[in-house]
Design a protein around this motif. Structure first.
Motif: not given
Length: 280
Positions: A96-121
């Motif tokens: 979360a620290y990297a996603i919020v405070y490190f302004r890299f280009r694909f931060a939002t995409i990276a977060f949603w890729l992490i979040f979609t793992t909730l669909l993979l129990p």
């Protein structure tokens, strides 16, 4: 007003009754003999076999090797619960620290890729995870039990939302004082996140403590058996006319329920603050 307060307290008391009732019934039933439980079912009164039952459950060796005790299974469950909670918190906070405070280009995409793992129990990826642990020779180890399940989309989501609510002025003040990324994270964000850490710790501890399928698949050595496996093993003993040790199963169930209940009771105020407030 008084009538409203009365009904509010009545609802709360009913909630307490329904939540604590099973734990009380399990304890009272565990104090009776297996034959009495088999004949009469659940018991509301305290029997005469409580001390002997809990002594057997905690200290008597069982299993094929005779090395399994309730105390050792409790320790394994604690290691699993604490390992899950601490590991998930550390990884989630860093992600979360990297996603919020490190302004890299694909931060939002990276977060949603992490979040979609909730669909993979766990059940969906259990065989690949097992194969990886087998190739790394981590079967029948605590590392093999804990490491594959440390990634947490839920924890990352909670900490991301919390970090996004931290005022930008704190970051600017840290920069003026010469604090780097590591110092800002350790000295500012971690103390501010203590209530959120407590809330996530409770959730992840209970998740790790209640694991049954993954430890059953990963361990064949009885030294790594958890309380969940112990309860199932007792209830599977039904040979001919032999009665399962229901009293010992209920005693193990009480031991399995107590730590999560104690943790929730002790840290309930932090848990509520972590999920509802921004304590900054």
């Amino acid at each position: 007003m008084h009538r409203t307060g009365f009904f509010d307290h009545l609802i709360l008391l009913l909630g307490v009754f329904f939540m604590v009732g099973p734990l009380v019934v399990a304890f009272t039933t565990s104090t009776h003999s297996a034959a009495d439980i088999h004949s009469n079912g659940l018991m509301l009164s305290i029997g005469n076999d409580g001390l002997s039952t809990y002594d057997k459950v905690l200290f008597r060796g069982s299993g094929f090797t005779g090395a399994v005790t309730g105390l050792s299974m409790t320790m394994n469950s604690l290691i699993l619960g604490i390992g899950f909670a601490v590991g998930k918190i550390v990884l989630s906070m860093l992600a979360a620290y990297a996603i919020v405070y490190f302004r890299f280009r694909f931060a939002t995409i990276a977060f949603w890729l992490i979040f979609t793992t909730l669909l993979l129990p766990l059940e969906v990826r259990i065989m690949p995870s097992y194969q990886v642990m087998s190739d790394l020779h981590m079967l029948n180890t605590y590392q093999g039990l804990i490491l594959p399940l440390l990634a947490s989309a839920t924890g990352t989501f909670f900490f991301r939302q919390f970090f996004k609510s931290v005022p930008e002025e704190l970051l600017e003040a840290a920069r003026i004082d010469g604090a780097g990324p590591v110092k800002f994270f350790i000295d500012i964000l971690v103390p501010l996140s203590r209530t959120m850490i407590a809330a996530v710790f409770i959730i992840m501890f209970v998740y790790g403590w209640n694991q049954y399928l993954w430890p059953m698949l990963m361990t064949t050595d009885e030294r790594f058996y958890t309380l969940m496996r112990g309860i199932k093993q007792i209830l599977q003993v039904w040979v001919g006319s032999q009665i399962p040790d229901y009293n010992e199963a209920f005693a193990l169930a009480v031991l399995a329920m107590l730590p999560p209940v104690i943790i929730v009771v002790l840290f309930q105020s932090w848990f509520i603050k972590g999920l509802t407030e921004s304590d900054k």
